[in-house]
Motif scaffolding. Structure first.
Motif, mmCIF file in Angstrom:
data_model
loop_
_atom_site.group_PDB
_atom_site.id
_atom_site.type_symbol
_atom_site.label_atom_id
_atom_site.label_comp_id
_atom_site.label_asym_id
_atom_site.label_seq_id
_atom_site.Cartn_x
_atom_site.Cartn_y
_atom_site.Cartn_z
ATOM 1 N N LYS A 110 0.842 -1.207 0.000
ATOM 2 C CA LYS A 110 0.000 0.000 0.000
ATOM 3 C C LYS A 110 0.873 1.251 0.000
ATOM 4 C CE LYS A 110 -3.372 2.519 2.828
ATOM 5 N NZ LYS A 110 -4.162 2.505 4.085
ATOM 6 N N THR A 111 1.891 1.251 0.845
ATOM 7 C CA THR A 111 2.775 2.411 0.948
ATOM 8 C C THR A 111 3.556 2.634 -0.335
ATOM 9 O OG1 THR A 111 3.018 2.063 3.333
ATOM 10 C CG2 THR A 111 4.665 3.442 2.257
ATOM 11 N N GLY A 112 4.029 1.525 -0.927
ATOM 12 C CA GLY A 112 4.830 1.647 -2.137
ATOM 13 C C GLY A 112 4.038 1.598 -3.416
ATOM 14 N N ASP A 113 2.707 1.458 -3.294
ATOM 15 C CA ASP A 113 1.821 1.358 -4.454
ATOM 16 C C ASP A 113 2.303 0.258 -5.401
ATOM 17 O OD1 ASP A 113 -0.364 1.961 -6.019
ATOM 18 O OD2 ASP A 113 0.649 3.563 -7.131
ATOM 19 N N THR A 114 2.538 -0.931 -4.810
ATOM 20 C CA THR A 114 3.019 -2.072 -5.570
ATOM 21 C C THR A 114 2.122 -3.283 -5.308
ATOM 22 O OG1 THR A 114 4.510 -2.714 -3.767
ATOM 23 C CG2 THR A 114 5.406 -1.268 -5.482
ATOM 24 N N VAL A 115 2.428 -4.386 -5.942
ATOM 25 C CA VAL A 115 1.688 -5.633 -5.730
ATOM 26 C C VAL A 115 2.221 -6.317 -4.474
ATOM 27 C CG1 VAL A 115 1.135 -7.894 -6.692
ATOM 28 C CG2 VAL A 115 1.305 -5.898 -8.202
ATOM 29 N N PRO A 116 1.356 -6.762 -3.559
ATOM 30 C CA PRO A 116 1.817 -7.414 -2.328
ATOM 31 C C PRO A 116 2.620 -8.683 -2.611
ATOM 32 C CG PRO A 116 -0.505 -6.843 -2.169
ATOM 33 C CD PRO A 116 -0.115 -6.648 -3.597
ATOM 34 N N SER B 251 -11.246 -3.420 7.936
ATOM 35 C CA SER B 251 -11.953 -2.142 7.869
ATOM 36 C C SER B 251 -11.200 -1.124 7.009
ATOM 37 C CB SER B 251 -12.144 -1.579 9.278
ATOM 38 O OG SER B 251 -12.631 -0.244 9.230
ATOM 39 N N THR B 252 -11.872 -0.614 5.975
ATOM 40 C CA THR B 252 -11.275 0.430 5.155
ATOM 41 C C THR B 252 -11.387 1.794 5.829
ATOM 42 O OG1 THR B 252 -13.376 0.643 3.956
ATOM 43 C CG2 THR B 252 -11.693 -0.781 2.986
ATOM 44 N N ALA B 253 -12.256 1.905 6.820
ATOM 45 C CA ALA B 253 -12.371 3.158 7.568
ATOM 46 C C ALA B 253 -11.208 3.267 8.553
ATOM 47 C CB ALA B 253 -13.698 3.212 8.309
ATOM 48 N N LEU B 254 -10.928 2.153 9.263
ATOM 49 C CA LEU B 254 -9.799 2.138 10.203
ATOM 50 C C LEU B 254 -8.481 2.261 9.450
ATOM 51 C CD1 LEU B 254 -8.660 1.628 13.091
ATOM 52 C CD2 LEU B 254 -8.725 -0.815 12.548
ATOM 53 N N LYS B 255 -8.398 1.549 8.316
ATOM 54 C CA LYS B 255 -7.167 1.563 7.517
ATOM 55 C C LYS B 255 -7.414 2.380 6.255
ATOM 56 C CE LYS B 255 -5.821 -2.944 9.365
ATOM 57 N NZ LYS B 255 -5.493 -4.359 9.077
ATOM 58 N N SER C 86 -6.957 5.825 3.642
ATOM 59 C CA SER C 86 -5.829 6.256 2.807
ATOM 60 C C SER C 86 -4.741 6.953 3.610
ATOM 61 C CB SER C 86 -6.338 7.188 1.701
ATOM 62 O OG SER C 86 -6.985 8.328 2.275
ATOM 63 N N THR C 87 -5.107 7.501 4.751
ATOM 64 C CA THR C 87 -4.113 8.191 5.583
ATOM 65 C C THR C 87 -3.396 7.241 6.534
ATOM 66 O OG1 THR C 87 -5.810 8.715 7.246
ATOM 67 C CG2 THR C 87 -5.430 10.336 5.507
ATOM 68 N N SER C 88 -3.859 5.994 6.613
ATOM 69 C CA SER C 88 -3.239 5.006 7.500
ATOM 70 C C SER C 88 -2.128 4.273 6.751
ATOM 71 C CB SER C 88 -4.290 3.996 7.979
ATOM 72 O OG SER C 88 -3.666 2.885 8.609
ATOM 73 N N PRO C 89 -1.050 3.924 7.449
ATOM 74 C CA PRO C 89 0.018 3.152 6.804
ATOM 75 C C PRO C 89 -0.337 1.682 6.637
ATOM 76 C CG PRO C 89 0.549 3.496 9.108
ATOM 77 C CD PRO C 89 -0.708 4.283 8.846
ATOM 78 N N TYR C 90 -1.490 1.285 7.168
ATOM 79 C CA TYR C 90 -1.875 -0.126 7.145
ATOM 80 C C TYR C 90 -2.973 -0.384 6.121
ATOM 81 C CZ TYR C 90 0.636 0.159 11.555
ATOM 82 O OH TYR C 90 1.602 0.394 12.518
ATOM 83 N N ALA C 91 -3.062 -1.656 5.688
ATOM 84 C CA ALA C 91 -4.040 -2.050 4.672
ATOM 85 C C ALA C 91 -4.955 -3.134 5.219
ATOM 86 C CB ALA C 91 -3.311 -2.563 3.428
#
Length: 231
Positions: A62-68, A159-163, A165-170
């Motif tokens: 998510k941080t690097g905008d890459t494939v996991p 949760s997409t609300a907890l995680k 776009s401003t969260s470092p977690y996915a």
């Protein structure tokens, strides 16, 4: 003499009941799992081969905008969702999440102590979406009656609300990998125990603005038992 014995026995029985009631009350008041609930989905998972993706890998992608990267190897126990519920105005700090597997079909799990996995702090934080592994105090901590407020905090690993776009977690699930099935066994069952440990902190000292600073710490622990199957 008989009447004296009967009276004494009655008194002793009454005292025993009172003592038991007092112990039960204290035990409930200090129950480390009283305010903590945990659940997973699915609740009867299937042990599968192949590779899975950890929460750390999901966050990194998510941080690097890459494939996991599929970094969970071996036979694995995949949970799509992990949920935690905290029912207290006190702060909660998670110390560890442990998963223990008992099975005659898995190397190392065919003992009385089972095969234990402890999530790293990084994986735990990424799973829960909690930096510092802490749920803060309720704010305000006290209600109009001067008593601690009642609240329930839900932590959902998907949760997409907890995680956001401003969260470092996915959004992610709980993946337990590295299992080695015994040679020649294609089908077997397993017993799984998931345990969350940590501590709560009450609000006894406050900052100048009235927000909680520190207080008494008490242990917190909750356990979830379920079954899994390899086909």
């Amino acid at each position: 003499m008989r009447a004296f014995c009967l009276k004494t026995n009655f008194q002793m029985a009454a005292l025993s009941v009172l003592a038991l009631g007092a112990l039960t009350s204290c035990g409930m008041a200090k129950d480390p799992g009283l305010n903590l609930g945990i659940s997973v989905s699915p609740d009867q998972p299937v042990i599968v081969p192949g590779r899975g993706i950890s929460c750390v890998a999901q966050a990194s992608a998510k941080t690097g905008d890459t494939v996991p990267t599929a970094d969970v190897t071996g036979d694995r126990l995949p949970f799509n969702r992990f949920k935690l519920q905290w029912r207290s105005p006190d702060a909660l700090t998670i110390a560890a999440i442990r998963v223990t597997i008992f099975s005659s079909g898995i190397d190392g799990a065919d003992t009385t102590t089972g095969l234990e996995f402890t999530l790293s702090e990084e994986e735990t934080a990424a799973l829960l979406g909690l930096q510092g592994l802490t749920i803060g105090y309720a704010s305000p901590y006290l209600g109009p009656d001067g008593q601690p407020v009642s609240r329930t905090i839900e932590v959902d690993s998907t949760s997409t609300a907890l995680k956001s776009s401003t969260s470092p977690y996915a959004p992610c699930g709980l993946q337990i990998g590295g299992l080695t099935s015994k040679v020649g066994l294609r089908t077997y069952s397993a017993r799984v125990r998931i345990e969350v440990t940590g501590f709560s902190t009450s609000c006894e000292e406050k900052n100048l603005d009235g927000t909680c600073l520190s207080g008494t710490q008490l242990p917190v622990r909750q356990t979830l038992n379920l079954s899994a199957q390899k086909y």
